[in-house]
Design a protein around this motif. Structure first.
Motif, PDB file in Angstrom:
ATOM      1  N   ARG A 108       0.805  -1.219   0.000  1.00  0.00           N
ATOM      2  CA  ARG A 108       0.000   0.000   0.000  1.00  0.00           C
ATOM      3  C   ARG A 108       0.841   1.274   0.000  1.00  0.00           C
ATOM      4  NH1 ARG A 108      -4.965  -0.519  -1.569  1.00  0.00           N
ATOM      5  NH2 ARG A 108      -5.672   1.097  -0.188  1.00  0.00           N
ATOM      6  N   GLY A 109       2.156   1.164  -0.214  1.00  0.00           N
ATOM      7  CA  GLY A 109       2.996   2.344  -0.345  1.00  0.00           C
ATOM      8  C   GLY A 109       3.512   2.898   0.967  1.00  0.00           C
ATOM      9  N   ILE A 110       3.680   4.216   1.000  1.00  0.00           N
ATOM     10  CA  ILE A 110       4.294   4.914   2.132  1.00  0.00           C
ATOM     11  C   ILE A 110       3.252   5.796   2.810  1.00  0.00           C
ATOM     12  CG2 ILE A 110       6.049   6.609   2.808  1.00  0.00           C
ATOM     13  CD1 ILE A 110       7.533   5.791   0.179  1.00  0.00           C
ATOM     14  N   SER A 111       3.230   5.742   4.143  1.00  0.00           N
ATOM     15  CA  SER A 111       2.438   6.679   4.945  1.00  0.00           C
ATOM     16  C   SER A 111       3.412   7.471   5.798  1.00  0.00           C
ATOM     17  CB  SER A 111       1.451   5.940   5.858  1.00  0.00           C
ATOM     18  OG  SER A 111       0.462   5.270   5.114  1.00  0.00           O
ATOM     19  N   VAL A 112       3.232   8.779   5.858  1.00  0.00           N
ATOM     20  CA  VAL A 112       4.067   9.636   6.700  1.00  0.00           C
ATOM     21  C   VAL A 112       3.165  10.229   7.780  1.00  0.00           C
ATOM     22  CG1 VAL A 112       5.615  11.620   6.793  1.00  0.00           C
ATOM     23  CG2 VAL A 112       5.622  10.133   4.773  1.00  0.00           C
ATOM     24  N   PHE A 113       3.537   9.989   9.042  1.00  0.00           N
ATOM     25  CA  PHE A 113       2.735  10.424  10.186  1.00  0.00           C
ATOM     26  C   PHE A 113       3.407  11.611  10.850  1.00  0.00           C
ATOM     27  CE2 PHE A 113       1.303   9.633  14.704  1.00  0.00           C
ATOM     28  CZ  PHE A 113      -0.020  10.003  14.488  1.00  0.00           C
ATOM     29  N   ASP A 114       2.679  12.741  10.918  1.00  0.00           N
ATOM     30  CA  ASP A 114       3.228  13.961  11.515  1.00  0.00           C
ATOM     31  C   ASP A 114       2.832  14.127  12.987  1.00  0.00           C
ATOM     32  OD1 ASP A 114       0.569  14.786  11.494  1.00  0.00           O
ATOM     33  OD2 ASP A 114       0.891  16.415  10.053  1.00  0.00           O
ATOM     34  N   GLY A 115       2.246  13.091  13.572  1.00  0.00           N
ATOM     35  CA  GLY A 115       1.788  13.135  14.950  1.00  0.00           C
ATOM     36  C   GLY A 115       0.290  13.344  15.055  1.00  0.00           C
ATOM     37  N   GLU A 116      -0.313  13.793  13.949  1.00  0.00           N
ATOM     38  CA  GLU A 116      -1.760  14.027  13.927  1.00  0.00           C
ATOM     39  C   GLU A 116      -2.457  13.309  12.782  1.00  0.00           C
ATOM     40  OE1 GLU A 116      -2.770  18.163  14.179  1.00  0.00           O
ATOM     41  OE2 GLU A 116      -1.272  18.516  15.733  1.00  0.00           O
ATOM     42  N   LYS A 117      -1.816  13.343  11.600  1.00  0.00           N
ATOM     43  CA  LYS A 117      -2.448  12.727  10.430  1.00  0.00           C
ATOM     44  C   LYS A 117      -1.407  12.005   9.581  1.00  0.00           C
ATOM     45  CE  LYS A 117      -2.365  16.816   7.376  1.00  0.00           C
ATOM     46  NZ  LYS A 117      -0.962  16.895   7.408  1.00  0.00           N
ATOM     47  N   PHE A 118      -1.918  11.108   8.741  1.00  0.00           N
ATOM     48  CA  PHE A 118      -1.093  10.347   7.822  1.00  0.00           C
ATOM     49  C   PHE A 118      -1.193  10.962   6.430  1.00  0.00           C
ATOM     50  CE2 PHE A 118      -2.126   7.316  11.145  1.00  0.00           C
ATOM     51  CZ  PHE A 118      -0.923   6.655  11.346  1.00  0.00           C
ATOM     52  N   THR A 119      -0.050  11.074   5.744  1.00  0.00           N
ATOM     53  CA  THR A 119      -0.010  11.484   4.342  1.00  0.00           C
ATOM     54  C   THR A 119       0.445  10.276   3.541  1.00  0.00           C
ATOM     55  OG1 THR A 119       0.541  13.753   4.955  1.00  0.00           O
ATOM     56  CG2 THR A 119       1.001  13.093   2.682  1.00  0.00           C
ATOM     57  N   LEU A 120      -0.253  10.000   2.467  1.00  0.00           N
ATOM     58  CA  LEU A 120      -0.014   8.791   1.682  1.00  0.00           C
ATOM     59  C   LEU A 120       0.725   9.082   0.381  1.00  0.00           C
ATOM     60  CD1 LEU A 120      -0.571   5.761   1.137  1.00  0.00           C
ATOM     61  CD2 LEU A 120      -2.741   6.474   0.128  1.00  0.00           C
ATOM     62  N   TYR A 121       1.694   8.228   0.064  1.00  0.00           N
ATOM     63  CA  TYR A 121       2.408   8.244  -1.217  1.00  0.00           C
ATOM     64  C   TYR A 121       2.330   6.831  -1.785  1.00  0.00           C
ATOM     65  CZ  TYR A 121       4.401  12.502   0.780  1.00  0.00           C
ATOM     66  OH  TYR A 121       4.554  13.730   1.363  1.00  0.00           O
ATOM     67  N   ASN A 122       1.581   6.634  -2.866  1.00  0.00           N
ATOM     68  CA  ASN A 122       1.509   5.309  -3.483  1.00  0.00           C
ATOM     69  C   ASN A 122       1.101   5.408  -4.950  1.00  0.00           C
ATOM     70  OD1 ASN A 122      -1.297   5.573  -3.543  1.00  0.00           O
ATOM     71  ND2 ASN A 122      -1.663   4.093  -1.924  1.00  0.00           N
ATOM     72  N   THR A 123       0.932   4.251  -5.578  1.00  0.00           N
ATOM     73  CA  THR A 123       0.584   4.240  -6.997  1.00  0.00           C
ATOM     74  C   THR A 123      -0.856   4.688  -7.234  1.00  0.00           C
ATOM     75  OG1 THR A 123      -0.011   1.898  -6.908  1.00  0.00           O
ATOM     76  CG2 THR A 123       2.243   2.416  -7.569  1.00  0.00           C
ATOM     77  N   SER A 124      -1.739   4.437  -6.279  1.00  0.00           N
ATOM     78  CA  SER A 124      -3.151   4.821  -6.443  1.00  0.00           C
ATOM     79  C   SER A 124      -3.330   6.317  -6.599  1.00  0.00           C
ATOM     80  CB  SER A 124      -3.987   4.336  -5.252  1.00  0.00           C
ATOM     81  OG  SER A 124      -4.016   2.941  -5.215  1.00  0.00           O
ATOM     82  N   ASN A 125      -2.559   7.103  -5.833  1.00  0.00           N
ATOM     83  CA  ASN A 125      -2.696   8.555  -5.959  1.00  0.00           C
ATOM     84  C   ASN A 125      -1.603   9.162  -6.843  1.00  0.00           C
ATOM     85  OD1 ASN A 125      -0.409   8.704  -4.306  1.00  0.00           O
ATOM     86  ND2 ASN A 125      -1.553   9.350  -2.492  1.00  0.00           N
TER      87      ASN A 125
END
Length: 176
Positions: free
Chosen positions: A60-77
Motif C-alpha cells: 500500500r505504499g508509504i504513509s508519513v505520520f506527523d503526529g496528527e495525520k497520515f499522508t499517503l504516497y503510493n501508486t493509487s494517488n
C-alpha cells in the motif's frame, strides 16, 4: 512483528502485518485504516529530520505520520511508483529519506522522489532493495538478488557494485 524503531522522542514504533503500534514505555497506541494508516502490513519505519514517522507497507505504499495525520504516497494517488516497500532509512546530517522497494531504490529530498539509477534488475524485472547503510559518506545498498551490495554516492549520484577481494573489504569494482 516486521519492524521495530525507536524515534528521537524515545517512542517505540512496532510494525506488523496487522498494523502499527506505538509504545511510550507505559501504554500502547494502535493505528489502523480508521486512523488514516494506509495498509496494515508495516514492514519499514524511520523518522525524518522534522520528526515525521515514515511507514512502509508491503502493498500500500508509504504513509508519513506527523503526529496528527497520515499522508499517503503510493501508486493509487500517483505520488510514488511502487507499493511494495521493503525498507526506509535516514542518516544523521542529511535530509534524505532512502526507500527500498521491489522496483529499486528511491530518495526523498524533502520535496520530491527520485530513483537511484544503476542497480541491476533480476529476470522477473525486479530490483528488491532490502536495506541501506552509510559507510564513508556513501550509501551501501543491500539487494535480494546475486549482485547483493552496491554503493551510492549522493554527491555524484553514482552507483557501483561492490566486490569482496582477498586483501580488502568491499571495494568498488573497476568499470574500465
Amino acid at each position: 512483528i516486521r519492524k521495530i524503531f525507536k524515534d528521537s522522542r524515545s517512542l517505540l514504533w512496532i510494525g506488523t502485518d496487522d498494523g502499527l503500534s506505538c509504545f511510550d514505555g507505559h501504554k500502547f497506541i494502535n493505528y489502523s485504516a480508521i486512523d488514516g494508516l494506509e495498509g496494515n502490513k508495516i514492514w519499514a519505519i524511520t523518522e525524518d529530520k522534522n520528526g515525521n514517522i515514515w511507514l512502509g507497507s508491503y502493498g500500500r505504499g508509504i504513509s508519513v505520520f506527523d503526529g496528527e495525520k497520515f499522508t499517503l504516497y503510493n501508486t493509487s494517488n500517483g505520488e510514488f511508483p511502487c507499493d511494495q516497500i521493503r525498507c526506509l532509512k535516514t542518516f544523521p546530517n542529511t535530509e534524505l529519506v532512502f526507500i527500498g522497494t521491489e522496483k529499486g531504490a528511491f530518495i526523498y529530498d524533502g520535496q520530491s522522489f527520485s530513483k537511484i539509477k544503476g542497480l541491476p534488475v533480476n529476470r522477473f524485472g525486479l530490483t528488491r532493495v532490502m536495506d541501506f547503510e552509510m559507510m564513508d559518506g556513501k550509501i551501501i545498498i543491500a539487494l535480494y538478488q546475486n549482485d547483493a551490495l552496491h554503493y551510492f554516492d549522493p554527491l555524484t549520484n553514482e552507483c557501483k557494485r561492490l566486490v569482496n577481494n582477498k586483501n580488502t573489504f568491499l571495494k568498488p569494482k573497476d568499470t574500465d
